[in-house]
Design an enzyme around this catalytic site. Structure first.
Site, PDB file in Angstrom:
ATOM      1  N   THR A 131       0.837  -1.194   0.000  1.00  0.00           N
ATOM      2  CA  THR A 131       0.000   0.000   0.000  1.00  0.00           C
ATOM      3  C   THR A 131       0.869   1.239   0.000  1.00  0.00           C
ATOM      4  OG1 THR A 131      -1.951   0.983   0.997  1.00  0.00           O
ATOM      5  CG2 THR A 131      -0.187   0.397   2.498  1.00  0.00           C
ATOM      6  N   CYS A 176       4.405   2.307  -8.591  1.00  0.00           N
ATOM      7  CA  CYS A 176       4.478   1.186  -7.643  1.00  0.00           C
ATOM      8  C   CYS A 176       3.392   0.167  -7.979  1.00  0.00           C
ATOM      9  CB  CYS A 176       4.309   1.690  -6.205  1.00  0.00           C
ATOM     10  SG  CYS A 176       4.288   0.353  -4.987  1.00  0.00           S
TER      11      CYS A 176
END
Length: 179
Positions: free
Chosen positions: A7, A165
């Protein structure tokens, strides 16, 4: 057994506002299990905002414990974080939890780590999780070179992290405190 993880959580303080935002992706190894998880929430009478990175079940356990500490200490953020960190270091079950918390109120922004540390970062800028370095770099550049509001900086920085990411997506939950 693998845990659900991956995350990006970002907290920015500017002017009379503090904002914490996070993406919604939950990954199990290389697989995206969920794209709309809520990893940022309000605590203690809407006076504290918090986000988590790390193992999902571990983070929910920490949220519950942290909220109990806030209640026990009348919403005093630093005291609640220090007391949670003490428990984290001494409780066998808590020591195994793999998660980080980013917490903020009108007075302070803190990181509570899996080692039982409480860190008040420089410039009140917090970035944790797999995309944290990307979000932090973007946020620092925006803080130093623009007059954008804290919320705009969080949105743009999370967007950049989501672009680079693989464990971060573009489904954001953002909470803001004004004081």
């Amino acid at each position: 057994m693998e845990q659900y993880r991956g995350t990006t959580i970002l907290s920015v303080r500017r002017g009379n506002k503090v904002v914490i935002g996070g993406d919604g992706q939950v990954s199990l190894g290389n697989t995206i299990m969920k794209g709309n998880a809520c990893k940022v929430r309000r605590l203690y009478k809407n006076q504290v905002i918090a986000g988590f990175a790390g193992g999902t079940a571990d983070a929910f356990t920490l949220f519950e414990r942290f909220e109990a500490k806030l209640e026990a200490h009348d919403g005093q953020l630093v005291r609640a974080a220090v007391e949670l960190a003490k428990d984290w270091r001494t409780d066998r079950a808590l020591r195994r939890l793999e998660a980080l918390l980013a917490v903020a109120n009108k007075d302070a922004s803190l990181i509570v780590t899996g080692n039982g540390d409480v860190i008040q970062p420089e410039n009140d800028l917090i970035a944790i999780g797999s995309g944290g370095a990307f979000a932090q770099s973007a946020a620092r550049a925006l803080l130093e070179n623009t007059e954008l509001e804290a919320r705009d900086i969080v949105e743009k920085s999370l967007g950049i992290a989501g672009d680079v990411c693989v464990y971060t997506n573009h489904h954001f939950t953002i909470e803001e405190l004004s004081f």
